[in-house]
Write an enzyme that holds these catalytic residues in place. Structure first.
Site, PDB file in Angstrom:
ATOM      1  NE  ARG A  98      -2.550  -1.567   3.080  1.00 32.88           N
ATOM      2  CZ  ARG A  98      -3.195  -2.079   4.001  1.00 32.88           C
ATOM      3  NH1 ARG A  98      -4.712  -2.153   3.617  1.00 32.88           N
ATOM      4  NH2 ARG A  98      -2.791  -3.146   4.930  1.00 32.88           N
ATOM      5  CG  HIS A 120       3.713 -25.942   5.789  1.00 32.22           C
ATOM      6  ND1 HIS A 120       2.848 -25.524   6.374  1.00 32.22           N
ATOM      7  CD2 HIS A 120       4.613 -26.535   6.707  1.00 32.22           C
ATOM      8  CE1 HIS A 120       2.942 -25.730   7.827  1.00 32.22           C
ATOM      9  NE2 HIS A 120       4.218 -26.421   7.908  1.00 32.22           N
ATOM     10  CE  LYS A 176       5.561 -30.233   7.714  1.00 27.92           C
ATOM     11  NZ  LYS A 176       6.619 -29.674   8.585  1.00 27.92           N
ATOM     12  CG  HIS A 232      -0.959 -28.308   8.181  1.00 22.24           C
ATOM     13  ND1 HIS A 232      -1.198 -27.882   7.070  1.00 22.24           N
ATOM     14  CD2 HIS A 232      -0.822 -27.446   9.414  1.00 22.24           C
ATOM     15  CE1 HIS A 232      -0.546 -26.361   7.255  1.00 22.24           C
ATOM     16  NE2 HIS A 232      -0.491 -26.440   8.642  1.00 22.24           N
ATOM     17  CE  LYS A 235      -0.040 -22.916  17.538  1.00 16.89           C
ATOM     18  NZ  LYS A 235       1.101 -23.332  16.874  1.00 16.89           N
ATOM     19  CE  LYS A 281       7.719 -29.005  14.762  1.00 21.27           C
ATOM     20  NZ  LYS A 281       6.276 -28.777  14.269  1.00 21.27           N
TER      21      LYS A 281
HETATM   22  C1  BG6 Z   1       1.149 -23.985  10.856  1.00 23.44           C
HETATM   23  C2  BG6 Z   1       0.388 -23.256  11.750  1.00 23.44           C
HETATM   24  O1  BG6 Z   1       0.217 -23.960   9.615  1.00 23.44           O
HETATM   25  O2  BG6 Z   1       1.851 -24.940  10.768  1.00 23.44           O
HETATM   26  C3  BG6 Z   1       0.981 -23.240  13.035  1.00 23.44           C
HETATM   27  O3  BG6 Z   1      -0.534 -22.236  11.244  1.00 23.44           O
HETATM   28  C4  BG6 Z   1       1.824 -24.522  13.284  1.00 23.44           C
HETATM   29  O4  BG6 Z   1       0.207 -22.881  14.128  1.00 23.44           O
HETATM   30  C5  BG6 Z   1       2.702 -25.105  11.835  1.00 23.44           C
HETATM   31  O5  BG6 Z   1       2.972 -24.328  14.213  1.00 23.44           O
HETATM   32  C6  BG6 Z   1       3.302 -26.069  12.046  1.00 23.44           C
HETATM   33  O6  BG6 Z   1       4.076 -26.373  11.137  1.00 23.44           O
HETATM   34  P1  BG6 Z   1       5.422 -27.349  11.197  1.00 23.44           P
HETATM   35  O7  BG6 Z   1       5.853 -27.595   9.666  1.00 23.44           O
HETATM   36  O8  BG6 Z   1       6.381 -26.961  12.182  1.00 23.44           O
HETATM   37  O9  BG6 Z   1       4.889 -28.875  11.745  1.00 23.44           O
END
Ligand code: BG6
Length: 498
Positions: A55, A192, A196, A254, A354, A359
């Site tokens: 913008r 995304h 992977k 996902h 979360k 992880k």
């Molecule tokens: C994103 C979410 O699409 O995916 C996030 O918005 C999440 O909240 C992330 O942390 C997780 O992606 P990855 O690749 O780290 O498992």
């Protein structure tokens, strides 16, 4: 990083990559670095131009400087390559609700096409807040920028990132706004997770081997558990997350894609629409959730204060930007069923949250018990069922657990593991997820992108659940509080039966 040789002979045509939202976070942290990496590895077509749009009016030089700073922050600036890359960077002011501004952009792009010989091929990557997807698609469309293969125009593609709507109704509205100007084959809806490597490998594992598919069904599989749990909290995204919650943030996209990859039928060809046709059948076969008996199939949670090692972590409700007393779930475990011949009666658990201890992203397939215990008289221990783990994070591996005889005179059982590490066989560097999807946009391959019928089917499944959770009288009671950095919730263990 993959070199151009590893990308194969993908024919890349010259194009202009337009980024509305070019001064924002997504463009600077992900897109521009990914484009620069591709450039460094000679993976971009020639000519290739990047037009930042925003913008505010910014001189081209200043946009180049900002981009340089972003690459420096990402630690990938290569001064030797920067000079040529910076020549491909342009900037054009764009008012997101102003049709005239869209037309001015169209004229600008045409003039660049003539000067730089980019043949009228365009990718519009909306690095914008979702509320702007519809309006910006609208002004691009009204300026004729969605038209293809007309005189002087090449192809035109529109890239959007999730969330694709907030619920079924808003997703359909967004689609109408986009599809008023772009056809389905022009729309690239990014997930995304599909970029992977180990997620893509699920189809190879299932359909390039003869031994797994015959047992990949209700006769041999007892349960499937798809898990994507994280250590991170909401970080700087509370404004978005507090409206969305874990089901919109992770399940609508996902988790559903992982579910489809594991349960879909073999497509006749490895080709984008054939694969997506099979996925949609899975989504349509999901058994509607009994919304009057939510608690039997769904556990929701929200993190409270906790620790990561010695470091104190705030509660979700104390994160900057979260509404006081928010009832947004940051954790969900859902038990779903697929009503078809292959999967009838097999419970499938989807779990994401979360601020858990570690992880971990993986798919765990638990097979049925052996049909007859012939060892009963020899020893009285139970025989653990075979388990197959498709690991996505932290280990990218495939691991099969089975029983063996423990060495020695006495007849005892011992679990053994066959473990395939995804990268062990190959020294080839891997394309980062963003780099992979950008290349696919350039080649026009939609395999790794959501098709609208899939988006619609998943929202049709999840919207009644969300509505029931968000309006039920026991909303607060349904939310299990768990300490940040802590282990899995007790309620989840009960639902999982572990
Ligand atoms: C994103 C979410 O699409 O995916 C996030 O918005 C999440 O909240 C992330 O942390 C997780 O992606 P990855 O690749 O780290 O498992």
């Amino acid at each position: 990083m993959e070199s151009i040789e590893c990308l194969g002979n993908i024919p890349l045509e010259p194009c202009v990559f337009v980024i509305p939202g070019a001064t924002g976070d997504l463009a600077n942290r992900k897109l521009l670095p990914a484009l620069f990496n591709l450039f460094k590895n000679k993976a971009l077509p020639e000519p290739f131009l990047i037009i930042g749009c925003g913008r505010t009016r910014i001189p081209r030089k200043a946009f180049q400087e900002r981009t340089r700073a972003s690459l420096e922050r990402a630690g990938i600036l290569d001064p030797g390559k920067w000079g040529v890359f910076s020549n491909s960077l342009f900037y054009k002011q764009l008012s997101y609700h102003d049709a005239q501004s869209g037309k001015a952009l169209a004229r600008y792009l045409k003039s660049l096409d003539r000067k730089e010989k980019t043949r009228g091929n365009r990718i519009f990557y909306l690095a914008l807040p979702p509320a702007l997807y519809g309006p910006v698609a609208g002004i691009l469309g009204k300026a004729g920028l969605g038209l293809e293969k007309k005189e002087g125009w090449g192809w035109s593609r529109l890239v959007v990132e999730k969330p694709f709507g907030y619920d079924l109704e808003s997703a359909l509205r967004l689609d109408r706004e986009i599809r008023g100007h772009f056809e389905e084959h022009q729309v690239f809806r990014i997930d995304h997770y599909l970029a992977k490597e180990t997620v893509q490998n699920i189809l190879t594992f299932r359909f390039a081997n003869a031994v797994f598919e015959p047992i990949w069904n209700r006769r041999y599989i007892d349960s499937i558990h798809i898990m994507a749990v994280e250590r991170l909290g909401v970080e700087h995204r509370a404004g978005y997350y507090d409206q969305a919650g874990v089901i919109r943030d992770m399940f609508q996209n996902h988790m559903m894609q992982l579910l489809a990859m594991v349960t879909m039928e073999p497509p006749p060809q490895f080709e984008s629409d054939a694969v997506r046709d099979e996925k949609i059948k899975v989504f349509r076969s999901l058994r509607p959730f009994p919304v009057d008996a939510l608690k039997a199939l769904l556990v929701l949670g929200q993190y409270t204060r906790g620790f990561s090692g010695q470091t104190p972590l705030p509660a979700y409700r104390e994160e900057p930007g979260v509404r006081p007393g928010s009832l947004t779930p940051t954790y969900a475990l859902m038990k779903v069923f697929i009503d078809n011949w292959r999967w009838q009666g097999v419970p499938i658990f989807l779990e994401s949250g979360k601020r858990l201890k570690k992880k971990r992203t993986e798919i765990l397939i638990t097979f049925k018990d052996v049909p007859h215990l012939m060892f009963q008289k020899t020893f009285d221990e139970a025989i653990s069922p075979n388990r197959l783990v498709l690991g996505i994070y932290p280990e990218e591996h495939i691991q099969l657990t089975f029983q063996t005889k423990s060495p020695g005179v006495k007849m005892c059982l011992k679990s053994a593991v066959l473990d395939f590490k995804y990268h062990q066989e190959s020294a080839a560097p891997v394309l980062e997820a963003y780099e992979k999807v950008l290349i696919d946009c350039m080649t026009g391959d939609q395999m790794l992108f959501w098709r609208q019928d899939g988006v619609k089917a998943c929202w049709s499944f999840l919207t009644p659940i969300l509505n029931a959770c968000e309006t039920c009288a026991f909303r607060e009671a349904m939310l299990h509080l768990y300490p940040a950095g802590g282990p899995r919730l007790h309620a989840a263990r009960i639902l999982l039966g572990s």
